[in-house]
Motif scaffolding. Structure first.
Motif, short mmCIF file in Angstrom:
data_model
loop_
_atom_site.label_atom_id
_atom_site.label_comp_id
_atom_site.label_asym_id
_atom_site.label_seq_id
_atom_site.Cartn_x
_atom_site.Cartn_y
_atom_site.Cartn_z
N ILE A 61 0.84 -1.20 0.00
CA ILE A 61 0.00 0.00 0.00
C ILE A 61 0.88 1.25 0.00
O ILE A 61 0.66 2.19 -0.78
N ILE A 62 1.88 1.28 0.86
CA ILE A 62 2.79 2.42 0.91
C ILE A 62 3.49 2.60 -0.43
O ILE A 62 3.62 3.72 -0.95
N ALA A 63 3.91 1.48 -1.04
CA ALA A 63 4.61 1.55 -2.32
C ALA A 63 3.73 2.11 -3.42
O ALA A 63 4.18 2.93 -4.24
N GLU A 64 2.46 1.70 -3.46
CA GLU A 64 1.61 2.19 -4.55
C GLU A 64 1.30 3.67 -4.37
O GLU A 64 1.19 4.41 -5.37
N VAL A 65 1.18 4.14 -3.14
CA VAL A 65 0.98 5.57 -2.92
C VAL A 65 2.21 6.35 -3.37
O VAL A 65 2.11 7.42 -3.99
N GLU A 66 3.39 5.81 -3.11
CA GLU A 66 4.62 6.46 -3.56
C GLU A 66 4.70 6.53 -5.07
O GLU A 66 5.10 7.54 -5.65
N VAL A 67 4.30 5.45 -5.75
CA VAL A 67 4.37 5.39 -7.21
C VAL A 67 3.51 6.49 -7.84
O VAL A 67 3.89 7.10 -8.85
N TYR A 68 2.35 6.75 -7.25
CA TYR A 68 1.42 7.69 -7.84
C TYR A 68 1.53 9.09 -7.25
O TYR A 68 0.66 9.94 -7.49
N ASP A 69 2.59 9.35 -6.50
CA ASP A 69 2.66 10.61 -5.77
C ASP A 69 2.60 11.83 -6.68
O ASP A 69 1.95 12.83 -6.34
N SER A 70 3.25 11.80 -7.82
CA SER A 70 3.26 13.00 -8.67
C SER A 70 1.86 13.34 -9.15
O SER A 70 1.48 14.52 -9.22
N ALA A 71 1.06 12.32 -9.48
CA ALA A 71 -0.33 12.57 -9.89
C ALA A 71 -1.15 13.06 -8.71
O ALA A 71 -2.02 13.94 -8.86
N LEU A 72 -0.91 12.51 -7.51
CA LEU A 72 -1.62 12.96 -6.33
C LEU A 72 -1.33 14.43 -6.06
O LEU A 72 -2.24 15.20 -5.71
N VAL A 73 -0.08 14.82 -6.21
CA VAL A 73 0.31 16.22 -5.99
C VAL A 73 -0.37 17.12 -7.03
O VAL A 73 -0.96 18.16 -6.69
N ASP A 74 -0.31 16.73 -8.29
CA ASP A 74 -0.88 17.55 -9.35
C ASP A 74 -2.37 17.74 -9.16
O ASP A 74 -2.88 18.87 -9.21
N ASN A 75 -3.09 16.65 -8.90
CA ASN A 75 -4.54 16.74 -8.77
C ASN A 75 -4.93 17.46 -7.48
O ASN A 75 -5.89 18.24 -7.46
N GLY A 76 -4.22 17.19 -6.39
CA GLY A 76 -4.54 17.86 -5.13
C GLY A 76 -4.30 19.35 -5.22
O GLY A 76 -5.11 20.16 -4.71
N ARG A 77 -3.21 19.74 -5.87
CA ARG A 77 -2.94 21.17 -6.03
C ARG A 77 -3.99 21.83 -6.92
O ARG A 77 -4.44 22.95 -6.64
N ARG A 78 -4.41 21.15 -7.98
CA ARG A 78 -5.48 21.69 -8.85
C ARG A 78 -6.76 21.92 -8.04
O ARG A 78 -7.42 22.96 -8.19
N LEU A 79 -7.12 20.95 -7.21
CA LEU A 79 -8.35 21.07 -6.43
C LEU A 79 -8.24 22.22 -5.42
O LEU A 79 -9.20 22.99 -5.25
#
Length: 247
Positions: free
Chosen positions: A217-235
């Motif tokens: 679970i921790i690894a998959e969150v790390e893998v997608y971190d750049s998308a999480l940052v981009d979408n969270g910042r947009r929101l």
């Protein structure tokens, strides 16, 4: 230009327990031009006034996540006050953006059912905007985007009557909605990262989804971190822009 239009929009965030603060979503709100003030009623702090009728000095409310269910009032005696604030947001008194437990509390305030899932959702799940989400004044910022998102919940909310479903996906289809013109709720977490997820896993006794481990679970969150940052910042930028446009 008036002093009112010059001041930064002020957002009140309600934190329900240690380790569930606004995290980097709060930083993105500040980056977008807002002031974020966190109140912690679990430490005995008073929830400040919101709305013009109460002479409140905040432009919006964010209700954050937590391990409790949205109606576990005995252990969290401030919950009824929060749900009443959300009813006022639904009625159009002030905007609110409510995350996971906060979204569930908004659903309860809108008389939607809350059920306990047989198996929790923890980790990254692929979500997407609905047509209503694409035209929403806040969540429209995520239109057309790939939306890998962090979920960490066992309670599942239904869609309140009259609400607009904005984000969907997974076998918990209500991932974000708007109720009235000013009240938004999410099931997913735009604020979290792998470090926070590791802390939550360490302090939680939820059974993990089939085929997943804490490390995976921790690894998959790390893998997608750049998308999480981009979408969270947009929101975050979209929410602050919406608030600024109301002044």
């Amino acid at each position: 230009m008036s002093s009112e239009s010059q001041r930064r929009v002020r957002i009140l965030a309600i934190e329900h327990e240690r380790g569930t603060g606004p995290e980097r979503f709060g930083e993105w709100l500040v980056e977008a031009g807002a002031e974020v003030v966190v109140t912690r009623p679990y430490l005995g702090e008073v929830i400040p006034a919101l709305g013009s009728e109460d002479n409140g000095s905040f432009d919006a409310l964010i209700v954050l996540g937590g391990s409790a269910g949205p109606t576990e009032d005995a252990e969290n005696p401030w919950f009824p006050e929060v749900r009443e604030l959300l009813r006022r947001s639904i009625a159009g008194e002030f905007p609110s953006l409510n995350i996971c437990l906060g979204g569930e509390m908004l659903a309860v305030a809108g008389d939607a059912p809350i059920t306990r899932r047989a198996h929790p959702q923890i980790g990254i799940y692929e979500l997407g905007a609905t047509s209503a989400g694409e035209s929403d004044p806040v969540f429209g910022a995520l239109a057309g985007m790939s939306l890998p998102s962090v979920l960490f919940h066992q309670e599942e909310m239904g869609l309140p009557s009259g609400a607009e479903l904005l984000i969907t996906g997974s076998d918990a289809p209500v991932q974000a909605f708007r109720l009235g013109e000013l009240a938004w709720g999410t099931q997913f977490h735009p604020e979290t990262d792998a470090t926070q997820i590791a802390r939550w896993l360490n302090g939680n006794d939820l059974a993990l989804p089939a085929g997943k481990t804490e490390d995976s679970i921790i690894a998959e969150v790390e893998v997608y971190d750049s998308a999480l940052v981009d979408n969270g910042r947009r929101l975050a930028r979209s929410f602050v822009g919406f608030l600024e446009g109301r002044r």
